[in-house]
Design a protein around this motif. Structure first.
Motif, PDB file in Angstrom:
ATOM      1  N   GLY A  86      38.412  29.223  32.762  1.00 45.95           N
ATOM      2  CA  GLY A  86      39.768  29.583  33.167  1.00 45.95           C
ATOM      3  C   GLY A  86      40.619  30.176  32.059  1.00 45.95           C
ATOM      4  O   GLY A  86      41.758  30.567  32.298  1.00 45.95           O
ATOM      5  N   THR A  87      40.128  30.273  30.865  1.00 50.54           N
ATOM      6  CA  THR A  87      40.912  30.849  29.778  1.00 50.54           C
ATOM      7  C   THR A  87      41.049  32.363  29.980  1.00 50.54           C
ATOM      8  O   THR A  87      40.050  33.074  30.070  1.00 50.54           O
ATOM      9  CB  THR A  87      40.221  30.595  28.416  1.00 50.54           C
ATOM     10  N   ILE A  88      42.279  32.799  30.065  1.00 50.49           N
ATOM     11  CA  ILE A  88      42.494  34.241  30.251  1.00 50.49           C
ATOM     12  C   ILE A  88      42.270  34.932  28.904  1.00 50.49           C
ATOM     13  O   ILE A  88      42.824  34.537  27.882  1.00 50.49           O
ATOM     14  CB  ILE A  88      43.911  34.544  30.767  1.00 50.49           C
ATOM     15  N   MET A  89      41.478  35.983  28.923  1.00 51.40           N
ATOM     16  CA  MET A  89      41.109  36.674  27.687  1.00 51.40           C
ATOM     17  C   MET A  89      41.772  38.040  27.564  1.00 51.40           C
ATOM     18  O   MET A  89      42.040  38.502  26.458  1.00 51.40           O
ATOM     19  CB  MET A  89      39.583  36.855  27.621  1.00 51.40           C
ATOM     20  N   ALA A  90      41.934  38.711  28.697  1.00 50.57           N
ATOM     21  CA  ALA A  90      42.408  40.098  28.596  1.00 50.57           C
ATOM     22  C   ALA A  90      43.119  40.505  29.878  1.00 50.57           C
ATOM     23  O   ALA A  90      42.775  40.025  30.964  1.00 50.57           O
ATOM     24  CB  ALA A  90      41.227  41.029  28.346  1.00 50.57           C
ATOM     25  N   ARG A  91      44.095  41.358  29.715  1.00 46.90           N
ATOM     26  CA  ARG A  91      44.713  41.968  30.907  1.00 46.90           C
ATOM     27  C   ARG A  91      45.058  43.423  30.594  1.00 46.90           C
ATOM     28  O   ARG A  91      45.653  43.737  29.576  1.00 46.90           O
ATOM     29  CB  ARG A  91      45.968  41.204  31.346  1.00 46.90           C
ATOM     30  N   GLU A  92      44.667  44.253  31.529  1.00 45.87           N
ATOM     31  CA  GLU A  92      44.958  45.680  31.420  1.00 45.87           C
ATOM     32  C   GLU A  92      45.688  46.065  32.702  1.00 45.87           C
ATOM     33  O   GLU A  92      45.332  45.591  33.778  1.00 45.87           O
ATOM     34  CB  GLU A  92      43.653  46.462  31.303  1.00 45.87           C
ATOM     35  N   ALA A  93      46.683  46.884  32.598  1.00 46.01           N
ATOM     36  CA  ALA A  93      47.386  47.303  33.812  1.00 46.01           C
ATOM     37  C   ALA A  93      47.863  48.736  33.668  1.00 46.01           C
ATOM     38  O   ALA A  93      48.225  49.182  32.575  1.00 46.01           O
ATOM     39  CB  ALA A  93      48.577  46.386  34.083  1.00 46.01           C
ATOM     40  N   THR A  94      47.817  49.442  34.784  1.00 43.92           N
ATOM     41  CA  THR A  94      48.396  50.785  34.830  1.00 43.92           C
ATOM     42  C   THR A  94      49.370  50.792  35.992  1.00 43.92           C
ATOM     43  O   THR A  94      48.990  50.559  37.141  1.00 43.92           O
ATOM     44  CB  THR A  94      47.313  51.852  35.035  1.00 43.92           C
ATOM     45  N   ILE A 138      41.630  45.464  23.716  1.00 48.15           N
ATOM     46  CA  ILE A 138      41.398  45.226  25.136  1.00 48.15           C
ATOM     47  C   ILE A 138      39.897  45.243  25.463  1.00 48.15           C
ATOM     48  O   ILE A 138      39.421  44.433  26.280  1.00 48.15           O
ATOM     49  CB  ILE A 138      42.205  46.224  26.011  1.00 48.15           C
ATOM     50  N   ASP A 139      39.170  46.136  24.795  1.00 44.40           N
ATOM     51  CA  ASP A 139      37.720  46.220  25.096  1.00 44.40           C
ATOM     52  C   ASP A 139      37.031  44.936  24.667  1.00 44.40           C
ATOM     53  O   ASP A 139      36.197  44.374  25.386  1.00 44.40           O
ATOM     54  CB  ASP A 139      37.119  47.425  24.371  1.00 44.40           C
ATOM     55  N   THR A 163      55.879  44.879  30.310  1.00 36.87           N
ATOM     56  CA  THR A 163      55.851  43.529  29.739  1.00 36.87           C
ATOM     57  C   THR A 163      55.730  42.470  30.830  1.00 36.87           C
ATOM     58  O   THR A 163      54.977  41.504  30.712  1.00 36.87           O
ATOM     59  CB  THR A 163      57.141  43.273  28.932  1.00 36.87           C
ATOM     60  N   ARG A 164      56.482  42.698  31.898  1.00 34.76           N
ATOM     61  CA  ARG A 164      56.582  41.660  32.921  1.00 34.76           C
ATOM     62  C   ARG A 164      55.276  41.463  33.699  1.00 34.76           C
ATOM     63  O   ARG A 164      55.072  40.409  34.309  1.00 34.76           O
ATOM     64  CB  ARG A 164      57.774  41.973  33.844  1.00 34.76           C
ATOM     65  N   VAL A 165      54.398  42.461  33.658  1.00 35.17           N
ATOM     66  CA  VAL A 165      53.110  42.353  34.353  1.00 35.17           C
ATOM     67  C   VAL A 165      52.214  41.289  33.717  1.00 35.17           C
ATOM     68  O   VAL A 165      51.245  40.834  34.310  1.00 35.17           O
ATOM     69  CB  VAL A 165      52.404  43.735  34.381  1.00 35.17           C
ATOM     70  N   LEU A 166      52.581  40.851  32.513  1.00 35.51           N
ATOM     71  CA  LEU A 166      51.721  39.907  31.791  1.00 35.51           C
ATOM     72  C   LEU A 166      51.814  38.491  32.342  1.00 35.51           C
ATOM     73  O   LEU A 166      50.934  37.658  32.072  1.00 35.51           O
ATOM     74  CB  LEU A 166      52.079  39.909  30.303  1.00 35.51           C
ATOM     75  N   GLY A 167      52.889  38.227  33.101  1.00 30.80           N
ATOM     76  CA  GLY A 167      53.042  36.861  33.613  1.00 30.80           C
ATOM     77  C   GLY A 167      53.428  35.909  32.507  1.00 30.80           C
ATOM     78  O   GLY A 167      53.766  36.332  31.395  1.00 30.80           O
ATOM     79  N   PRO A 168      53.387  34.605  32.798  1.00 26.45           N
ATOM     80  CA  PRO A 168      53.849  33.621  31.827  1.00 26.45           C
ATOM     81  C   PRO A 168      52.700  33.058  30.986  1.00 26.45           C
ATOM     82  O   PRO A 168      52.733  31.898  30.595  1.00 26.45           O
ATOM     83  CB  PRO A 168      54.450  32.535  32.731  1.00 26.45           C
ATOM     84  N   TYR A 169      51.716  33.864  30.695  1.00 30.70           N
ATOM     85  CA  TYR A 169      50.471  33.345  30.102  1.00 30.70           C
ATOM     86  C   TYR A 169      50.230  33.870  28.694  1.00 30.70           C
ATOM     87  O   TYR A 169      50.641  34.972  28.345  1.00 30.70           O
ATOM     88  CB  TYR A 169      49.275  33.720  31.004  1.00 30.70           C
ATOM     89  N   TRP A 170      49.524  33.076  27.958  1.00 25.59           N
ATOM     90  CA  TRP A 170      49.031  33.540  26.668  1.00 25.59           C
ATOM     91  C   TRP A 170      47.757  34.342  26.917  1.00 25.59           C
ATOM     92  O   TRP A 170      46.767  33.839  27.441  1.00 25.59           O
ATOM     93  CB  TRP A 170      48.733  32.363  25.735  1.00 25.59           C
ATOM     94  N   ILE A 171      47.803  35.632  26.573  1.00 31.52           N
ATOM     95  CA  ILE A 171      46.635  36.506  26.777  1.00 31.52           C
ATOM     96  C   ILE A 171      46.358  37.194  25.446  1.00 31.52           C
ATOM     97  O   ILE A 171      47.177  37.987  24.972  1.00 31.52           O
ATOM     98  CB  ILE A 171      46.907  37.582  27.859  1.00 31.52           C
ATOM     99  N   PRO A 172      45.244  36.932  24.833  1.00 35.18           N
ATOM    100  CA  PRO A 172      45.032  37.463  23.480  1.00 35.18           C
ATOM    101  C   PRO A 172      44.877  38.990  23.438  1.00 35.18           C
ATOM    102  O   PRO A 172      45.290  39.609  22.466  1.00 35.18           O
ATOM    103  CB  PRO A 172      43.748  36.764  23.020  1.00 35.18           C
ATOM    104  N   HIS A 173      44.318  39.552  24.505  1.00 38.53           N
ATOM    105  CA  HIS A 173      44.082  41.010  24.467  1.00 38.53           C
ATOM    106  C   HIS A 173      44.810  41.680  25.627  1.00 38.53           C
ATOM    107  O   HIS A 173      44.581  41.350  26.788  1.00 38.53           O
ATOM    108  CB  HIS A 173      42.592  41.304  24.528  1.00 38.53           C
ATOM    109  N   ILE A 174      45.648  42.590  25.280  1.00 37.05           N
ATOM    110  CA  ILE A 174      46.551  43.192  26.276  1.00 37.05           C
ATOM    111  C   ILE A 174      46.570  44.695  26.100  1.00 37.05           C
ATOM    112  O   ILE A 174      46.608  45.202  24.975  1.00 37.05           O
ATOM    113  CB  ILE A 174      48.003  42.693  26.034  1.00 37.05           C
ATOM    114  N   ARG A 175      46.554  45.422  27.195  1.00 40.11           N
ATOM    115  CA  ARG A 175      46.997  46.829  27.162  1.00 40.11           C
ATOM    116  C   ARG A 175      47.592  47.170  28.519  1.00 40.11           C
ATOM    117  O   ARG A 175      46.878  47.185  29.514  1.00 40.11           O
ATOM    118  CB  ARG A 175      45.884  47.801  26.810  1.00 40.11           C
ATOM    119  N   THR A 176      48.848  47.417  28.530  1.00 38.17           N
ATOM    120  CA  THR A 176      49.486  47.797  29.794  1.00 38.17           C
ATOM    121  C   THR A 176      50.194  49.134  29.604  1.00 38.17           C
ATOM    122  O   THR A 176      50.748  49.419  28.536  1.00 38.17           O
ATOM    123  CB  THR A 176      50.518  46.755  30.260  1.00 38.17           C
ATOM    124  N   ASP A 177      50.152  49.958  30.634  1.00 36.44           N
ATOM    125  CA  ASP A 177      50.827  51.255  30.618  1.00 36.44           C
ATOM    126  C   ASP A 177      51.686  51.359  31.860  1.00 36.44           C
ATOM    127  O   ASP A 177      51.200  51.123  32.972  1.00 36.44           O
ATOM    128  CB  ASP A 177      49.801  52.391  30.643  1.00 36.44           C
TER     129      ASP A 177
END
Lengths: 737, 737
Positions: free
Chosen positions: A292-300, A161-162, A321-335
């Motif tokens: 516009g390329t999504i690179m990362a998403r973090e969610a709490t 994610i970083d 999982t559902r917070v990610l939306g319908p997108y390809w995001i290479p770096h993810i961390r959701t809690d």
């Protein structure tokens, strides 16, 4: 060779339960009279958090007409905990409204009077209201065995994610909140239970998942599942509020003590504290390249789960999982965290754990689009997951053409034309959910000598039209008219196993089972025909309930009689199963797709927002009954309109303040958008019969973000908290000035 | 290749219902408490033949505790006639004991008191007692629409009877009589009925044929069969007394009026007038060549059917065939008449229409043997039907080796040695019956994720051990231990169609259905195994609940989980049917064979006859449970001992005089012959699973003729009337002197 024209599937046939419903013949639990039945009422805690001292039931028991009074002391020989909650409060209460005692009496009035004669001494405890209070250091512990009032914690990770944020050129971070809301099915929870000789337990309930309730009751009452019989007639709406086990065990325990059947019908207020949707606080941070390329998403994500678990753990897990939306995001961390508070328990509600986080994610996508000066639809199109691509590790790749849905949305909503105006009051949102639908479904079609084919399947009819849909599938396969089929409710003594009715699963999974059962039956007819005509099965054509080969023609009726003799009875049984093999053991069984576009009008003076137009797109694979699909999608959107504009359960110090239709506003016909349209995508790429995939949850997801996106585009004001009461919008507009 | 050793079939396994029965856990209708259940009692006509004037129920209805009083007037909207009788008397009564009214009350005492408050005015009619009185010219008409009190008339013809007698060298003609007897099942008839909302009718009954009762009730109450639910737990014996529909419709009508469930348990006396065996008068004439070749048989059979049909038409029809014995007779003419009298109705009783006529025929065979000076066994052997030979036109050829049975009887009884003495007190009898067993039976085996396999089959357990037998067959096919199976009673809402439990049909027909269901289930496991092991099904061996191929082994449990996921539920359903194809549409499905040999001691002073020894031979094809077969055969013989020595219902002017165990003597352990032995013939030539054919009716047939034959051989006195009371024997001995 030309494909056979479909005769029932894909057509808007009449509902098989329509006449029974409009003539009042359809039975709901409240309509059922079981001989010797008593009326029950529940004494509920007035305190949101308290220790129970003593309960004195002697006065109540003496009241004429009272047959039994139940308290926690009656559960000593049972396993009293299910889904994280007790059958009836023991030692402690964790929300105002928690059952503390229950009375079975000859009539409702006596039962109610008896409640007032039960003396309970409570020792009040400090109350935890809201997520912030629950998470505070030193907050009172609602469950002694949980740390910091946290239940389930789910984390989803991919990449680093970083690194993802380091590679991003724009990063946005926001905090969104979502209210607690109630499903408001027309029929409140109702249960009749009888505890018979030999521990034979019979329960009539407005339960969506008969087999799961059976399992819970068997465990609680320490009997084998075969001893427990769940009978489900019609449900007056579910939406998840009647999924899993609610107060069925309490009624069984009361009936066990009364040694007579007992019925308890909740009031609306009682149902509101029985189950609701999780309120949420979602901190979300998304990084993109300037192209516009999504690179990362973090969610709490913090979800207000109330006093007990119910289905909170699964809701929590899904939201991560559902917070990610319908997108390809290479770096993810959701809690995602399940947070206990002293309020009625939260559980399943249409698209569990999704509206809260998709409101956050899809609001943020348009904020990003604005930031980088890109058409929000184009930004989405650029990042949409392609068929086969993985949303996150561990889940099956996408099985739908998401771009087709988005193209349809852009076209149907007139998006491009709208954007040509200045400050156009339009917004959109795109969502997918990993459907919770899991195998197994098993079905039978049992044909009697009178030609009537009974579809024996455990799917619960709660208004969604499942009996009609399954009948269409069976009719299509067997080439028999709809009228020749019957489908009753689930009766766990009769009906084969089905894991649940929920998560948009029935058409895909039970539909597959019914289709296989129909094919099995058809094969049996073909075998009879082949013998009768002295040909091979494959030389026979099945048409309009008859076996045809050359000049020979044998109706199913004749084949049946050939098998069993004329007028001598007999029964032909087809069976089918939908096991995990239908998607090669991969989950989800299907991805559910929901996209929507809103056009609003904002009254700058009053803060009132009007939804002028709402366009919804659902990728259903194949619409078995197109009108039902549209009605489902629009019904879901209406529920989305509810939580977007006005619905919220208001708790003050653990007390629910708006527990009636007077104070809790739900959408009515006056809230239907002026222009309201649903487009169905039918590529035949779903795993169910005729290429169907589940739908009807997706429609609820886009309303809130698309409306807030429209307000922002129209006014420049971004609202991150729901519902959009005129006061809230007015204040936001005022603050922005 | 060596045949697999049978592990369950052919072994005397423990009864699956044994523990429930000896611990009192097994429920009979009298043990069932349905919530809100009332007690019912029937007001019965004191007159055997009368017109009903008026019925005044006002006093009864006013009695505290009385909920409903039913009379014929309540049936106006129904089809009130079934099996030739009304649900409750309308206008007229035709036997003393006929239901005229019924009361449902809070308790039995109130119901009984209410009966005494119902005022019925009768206009007495002349009474018809006995066959002779009924047939007399100008006899009172019991049914206005029947001529000469005759119902069914059945005639069987082959060849030319006059020619047959012309070709005969010896002709004997005799008149035999047989008493009316009662089955005396331990449990009297008992019924609980509930008429629920929406015409949903539920009936708990001690009925042998749940689906036939369902059909009758549906017709009577003008509802579709699916609305009627018959639930059958255990029966405390049947023997035909609980076949077809008895007073279930009356209880349903009473429950309909009471709007609450009602239970009526008959007393023994009430059951005695509900159904009994037909008394008979049989004139029989047989012609033979002097070498023992039977040339012709003529018979005229009158059967006392009582006031109403019940199963009288079928009993009558069967007797016209069964009087022929197991012999090839070129010229035949038999006539059987069903005769109405003013007594309780006669119906099915173990081997319908057979003991009466076989008593006549097999008595006469030994009279002929004596006349021509031939060993009676040799005479029989000479004339026995050979495999494939037709007893009479229209029936399937003989499917058993009758000579093998007779050789066994001769050997086991020590016949030849006995005949070496002077006036040996021995006699024998040989019989076959065209089994009334007809298709269809349908069964399922439903296996749950806990591995428990439920045998879902409509066969009624009435002590004959059908649940054990069917479980043995399923266990053998599925290679699973008996303990892993469950079989409950029939529940027409759940259980697939089965035509009946009677006529020795269940092991053959339902056994076939269960075997096929087990094979179907096994095939499903094989398919899973084949996929899992990547081999072909046929390469897999099934052993002890596991699929084995080379070094690979997959238990059924593992296969189940592979199919449905671990712990996720699921259900595997095997189905099987036994249609008419199991004997290529030919009837009977099998021939039942019963032969016996008696040795008696006659006390010349008192006329008392003691049965010293009885040897029975039953050709069962294959004994699934040898001990059960022997017990069935000997139980049947004990009932034969009853009607041979002392059982008879005594009517005087239409009044039953001996309606209790004090006055009606049934066989007890003291009546068991000193030497009592059954030989089973197992040639594997039956049409059922493992080569089984039906049995347990044959054992009742030989007792009376073999005993009378023994008395004649010992004393020179031929008795042609039953029972053999000491007085009757004493008078016969005295007359002969």
């Amino acid at each position: 060779m030309a494909k056979r024209q479909l005769k029932y599937v894909g057509h808007n046939v009449a509902r098989v339960d329509g006449i029974d419903k409009v003539t009042g013949k359809a039975k709901f639990v409240g309509d059922i009279t079981v001989p010797g039945m008593l009326d029950g009422k529940i004494l509920r805690s007035p305190y949101p958090h308290a220790r129970i001292g003593s309960i004195d039931t002697t006065q109540a028991e003496r009241l004429p007409g009272v047959v039994a009074v139940l308290t926690g002391a009656d559960l000593a020989d049972l396993n009293p905990i299910y889904n994280g909650r007790p059958v009836i409060a023991m030692n402690k209460v964790r929300y105002a409204g928690e059952p503390v005692a229950a009375v079975a009496a000859q009539d409702v009035a006596s039962a109610e009077e008896a409640l007032s004669l039960i003396a309970v001494s409570y020792e009040e405890l400090p109350v935890v209201t809201g997520i912030d209070a629950a998470l505070k250091n030193g907050a009172p512990a609602i469950h002694e065995d949980k740390t910091g009032n946290i239940g389930t914690h789910e984390r989803v990770v991919r990449g680093n994610i970083d690194e993802g944020f380091a590679q991003s050129e724009e990063i946005v971070e926001d905090l969104f909140t979502f209210p607690m809301v109630y499903h408001f099915a027309m029929e409140p929870h109702s249960v009749i239970a009888h505890y018979g000789d030999d521990d034979e337990i019979t329960v009539w309930s407005s339960a969506q998942h008969p087999f799961q309730v059976r399992g819970d009751i068997a465990r609680i009452f320490k009997v084998v599942p075969a001893k427990v019989r769940l009978i489900i007639h019609y449900l007056g709406g579910g939406y998840g509020s009647k999924s899993y086990t609610k107060f069925e065990p309490l009624v069984v325990a009361l009936a066990r003590k009364a040694r007579q059947p007992v019925r308890i019908c909740n009031s609306v207020g009682e149902s509101m504290v029985t189950v609701r949707r999780h309120g949420a606080r979602v901190r979300i941070k998304t990084g993109v390249k300037r192209d516009g390329t999504i690179m990362a998403r973090e969610a709490t994500i913090y979800l207000d789960t109330g006093g007990y678990d119910d289905n909170g753990p699964q809701v929590t897990a899904r939201s991560a999982t559902r917070v990610l939306g319908p997108y390809w995001i290479p770096h993810i961390r959701t809690d995602a965290y399940q947070v206990y508070t002293n309020t009625g328990s939260a559980g399943s509600y249409r698209a569990i754990g999704a509206p809260q986080v998709i409101f956050a994610g899809e609001s943020q996508i348009e904020m990003i689009a604005a930031r980088i000066g890109m058409d929000a639809a184009e930004l989405r199109m650029k990042n949409l997951l392609r068929k086969g691509q993985e949303l996150r590790p561990g889940l099956k790749g996408i099985d739908a053409d998401l771009a087709a849905s988005l193209r349809s949305l852009v076209r149907e909503s007139g998006w491009k034309k709208a954007l040509r105006k200045k400050n156009p009051p339009v917004g959109m949102a795109c969502a997918i959910t990993n459907a919770g639908a899991t195998p197994v479904s098993v079905a039978m079609i049992r044909m009697q000598s009178d030609g009537i084919a009974n579809i024996v399947a455990g799917s619960t009819e709660m208004g969604q039209g499942v009996r009609t849909t399954l009948t269409q599938i069976a009719a299509e396969e067997l080439t028999l008219p709809m009228e020749q089929f019957r489908m009753a409710g689930a009766d766990t003594k009769v009906t084969p196993y089905d894991s649940s009715t929920g998560s948009s699963r029935s058409t895909t999974l039970m539909g597959t089972a019914v289709q296989k059962a129909a094919r099995d039956l058809k094969q049996q007819f073909l075998a009879i025909g082949a013998q009768a005509m002295a040909v091979q099965s494959k030389q026979i054509r099945v048409e309009a309930g008859a076996l045809i080969c050359g000049e020979s023609r044998l109706t199913f009726k004749e084949a049946f009689e050939r098998r069993f003799g004329k007028g001598s009875g007999g029964e032909m049984i087809g069976r089918g199963e939908a096991g995990p093999e239908i998607t090669n053991n991969a989950l989800p069984v299907f991805w559910e797709v929901g996209m929507g576009c809103a056009e609003v009008a904002v009254d700058q003076e009053t803060g009132e927002v009007t939804l002028k137009k709402f366009i919804s797109v659902a990728d259903v694979g194949k619409a078995i009954h197109p009108e039902h699909c549209v009605a489902q999608e629009e019904g879901a959107a209406m529920q989305g309109i509810g939580h977007t504009f006005f619905e919220q359960l208001i708790y003050d110090q653990g007390q629910l303040l708006n527990s009636s239709l007077v104070d809790y506003r739900v959408p009515t016909f006056s809230d239907v958008p002026g222009e309201f349209h649903t487009a169905l995508i039918e590529n035949g790429d779903g795993p169910g019969p005729f290429g169907v995939r589940g739908m009807a949850e997706g429609g609820i997801l886009s309303v809130a973000p698309s409306v807030c996106n429209a307000i922002d585009r129209a006014t420049g004001v971004r609202i991150k908290d729901l519902p959009l009461t005129p006061e809230r919008v007015w204040r936001a507009l005022k603050d922005a000035k």
